[in-house]
Design a protein around this motif. Structure first.
Motif, short mmCIF file in Angstrom:
data_model
loop_
_atom_site.label_atom_id
_atom_site.label_comp_id
_atom_site.label_asym_id
_atom_site.label_seq_id
_atom_site.Cartn_x
_atom_site.Cartn_y
_atom_site.Cartn_z
N ALA A 22 -5.18 -15.18 -49.37
CA ALA A 22 -6.02 -13.98 -49.31
C ALA A 22 -5.11 -12.78 -49.16
O ALA A 22 -3.97 -12.89 -48.68
N ILE A 23 -5.60 -11.62 -49.56
CA ILE A 23 -4.81 -10.40 -49.46
C ILE A 23 -4.90 -9.86 -48.04
O ILE A 23 -5.98 -9.77 -47.46
N GLU A 24 -3.75 -9.50 -47.49
CA GLU A 24 -3.65 -8.95 -46.14
C GLU A 24 -3.04 -7.56 -46.20
O GLU A 24 -2.34 -7.21 -47.15
N ASN A 25 -3.30 -6.78 -45.14
CA ASN A 25 -2.67 -5.46 -45.03
C ASN A 25 -2.83 -4.98 -43.59
O ASN A 25 -3.62 -4.09 -43.30
N HIS A 26 -2.05 -5.59 -42.67
CA HIS A 26 -2.24 -5.23 -41.26
C HIS A 26 -0.94 -5.30 -40.48
O HIS A 26 -0.05 -6.09 -40.80
N VAL A 27 -0.88 -4.48 -39.45
CA VAL A 27 0.20 -4.54 -38.46
C VAL A 27 -0.36 -4.83 -37.07
O VAL A 27 0.37 -5.26 -36.18
N ASP A 28 -1.66 -4.56 -36.85
CA ASP A 28 -2.32 -4.88 -35.59
C ASP A 28 -2.89 -6.29 -35.70
O ASP A 28 -3.07 -6.82 -36.80
N ALA A 29 -3.20 -6.91 -34.56
CA ALA A 29 -3.66 -8.29 -34.61
C ALA A 29 -4.51 -8.64 -33.40
O ALA A 29 -4.35 -8.07 -32.32
N ILE A 30 -5.40 -9.59 -33.62
CA ILE A 30 -6.16 -10.20 -32.52
C ILE A 30 -5.20 -11.09 -31.74
O ILE A 30 -4.49 -11.91 -32.32
N THR A 31 -5.17 -10.94 -30.44
CA THR A 31 -4.29 -11.76 -29.60
C THR A 31 -5.05 -12.81 -28.80
O THR A 31 -4.46 -13.81 -28.38
N THR A 32 -6.33 -12.59 -28.56
CA THR A 32 -7.17 -13.58 -27.87
C THR A 32 -8.54 -13.58 -28.51
O THR A 32 -9.15 -12.51 -28.68
N LEU A 33 -9.05 -14.74 -28.87
CA LEU A 33 -10.39 -14.84 -29.41
C LEU A 33 -11.43 -14.69 -28.29
O LEU A 33 -11.14 -14.98 -27.12
N PRO A 34 -12.64 -14.27 -28.63
CA PRO A 34 -13.70 -14.19 -27.61
C PRO A 34 -14.00 -15.56 -27.02
O PRO A 34 -13.81 -16.59 -27.69
N PRO A 35 -14.48 -15.61 -25.79
CA PRO A 35 -14.86 -16.90 -25.19
C PRO A 35 -15.89 -17.63 -26.06
O PRO A 35 -16.87 -17.05 -26.51
N GLY A 36 -15.63 -18.90 -26.31
CA GLY A 36 -16.56 -19.71 -27.09
C GLY A 36 -16.50 -19.52 -28.58
O GLY A 36 -17.26 -20.15 -29.32
N ALA A 37 -15.59 -18.66 -29.07
CA ALA A 37 -15.50 -18.43 -30.52
C ALA A 37 -14.99 -19.68 -31.23
O ALA A 37 -14.23 -20.47 -30.68
N HIS A 38 -15.42 -19.84 -32.47
CA HIS A 38 -14.97 -20.94 -33.31
C HIS A 38 -13.80 -20.43 -34.18
O HIS A 38 -13.98 -19.51 -34.98
N TRP A 39 -12.65 -21.03 -34.02
CA TRP A 39 -11.43 -20.60 -34.71
C TRP A 39 -11.36 -21.34 -36.04
O TRP A 39 -11.23 -22.56 -36.08
N LEU A 40 -11.41 -20.63 -37.17
CA LEU A 40 -11.64 -21.23 -38.47
C LEU A 40 -10.42 -21.26 -39.39
O LEU A 40 -10.28 -22.21 -40.17
N MET A 41 -9.57 -20.24 -39.36
CA MET A 41 -8.41 -20.18 -40.25
C MET A 41 -7.23 -19.56 -39.52
O MET A 41 -7.42 -18.77 -38.58
#
Length: 252
Positions: free
Chosen positions: A142-161
């Motif tokens: 997939a095409i990306e274009n970022h320098v910022d990032a998620i560091t912790t997922l929300p509680p109970g989130a389903h991590w998919l990729m």
């Protein structure tokens, strides 16, 4: 539901709904695009008579940068309310980070290794019963274009990729809210408009970024169209049924 309306929050002049929006309209949904960067502010309260889903696109801001992007205050409230009401949400890049943040996760500016252009992604086992990501190829770009990032997922989130340099590439909160770090709406033609000076500064050669995206497009395009059509099916169904993975009429 064939006349459902999707509220789309666009955060930059070159960040339209693109391929993802095309697929939603092909599925019979109407797009109501709010151009935050142009001074338009999304509603803070969802009216179910007007909008049955929310899509928040990317942009060059942190999700709480209301000083630079004042419409993000209303956008955060909108997404929070959508989560509370189980209204379908799809967040892209900044939109995915905003979803993660309002749901209790964390985002850091200029964190980790930048990702630009076509990037290999890995489908996680947790995606097996997800309404949008089930039975996708185990490896896709997939095409990306970022320098910022998620560091912790929300509680109970389903991590998919995930990807090698940025683990939290796709996730689901609850039954019908998805966030992605990548850009399923962007096709390689858009990359020609990206600032070459910025790409060089981040360590990427513009010509190679464009060539790689073109080379990978034939395999990537049907995957992201499938995801978009599946999201449209969730919207038409009024959200994924509680306690289940796929809506009965999900495409693919």
């Amino acid at each position: 539901m064939t006349d459902a309306s999707v509220l789309v929050v666009q955060n930059g002049p070159n960040g339209g709904p693109g391929r993802f929006g095309e697929c939603l309209t092909e599925a019979g949904l109407a797009l109501d695009v709010v151009h935050g960067y142009a001074g338009q502010t999304p509603p803070e309260t969802l009216d179910p008579r007007e909008h049955q889903a929310v899509v928040v696109l990317g942009g060059g801001f942190m999700p709480d940068a209301s000083d630079r992007a004042p419409w993000l205050t209303a956008t955060r409230k909108l997404v929070t309310q959508a989560l509370e009401r189980e209204v379908p949400v799809f967040g892209v890049c900044l939109g995915g980070q905003l979803l993660a943040q309002v749901a209790g996760g964390s985002v850091r500016a200029e964190h980790g290794t930048p990702e630009v252009g076509s990037t290999p992604l890995t489908l996680r086992d947790e995606a097996a019963d997800d309404p949008l990501f089930h039975e996708l190829p185990p490896r896709v770009t997939a095409i990306e274009n970022h320098v910022d990032a998620i560091t912790t997922l929300p509680p109970g989130a389903h991590w998919l990729m995930s990807s090698t340099d940025c683990p939290y590439q796709a996730f689901r909160v609850g039954t019908s809210a998805w966030g992605v770090q990548f850009h399923p709406e962007i096709t390689p033609a858009r990359l020609r408009d990206w600032d070459p000076a910025r790409l060089h500064r981040l360590g990427f050669a513009p010509d190679e970024v464009s060539r790689t995206a073109q080379r990978n497009e034939s395999a990537a395009d049907p995957v992201w169209r499938t995801v978009a059509h599946r999201f449209a099916a969730v919207v038409r169904a009024g959200g994924a049924p509680s306690g289940t993975g796929r809506p009965e009429n999900a495409a693919g």
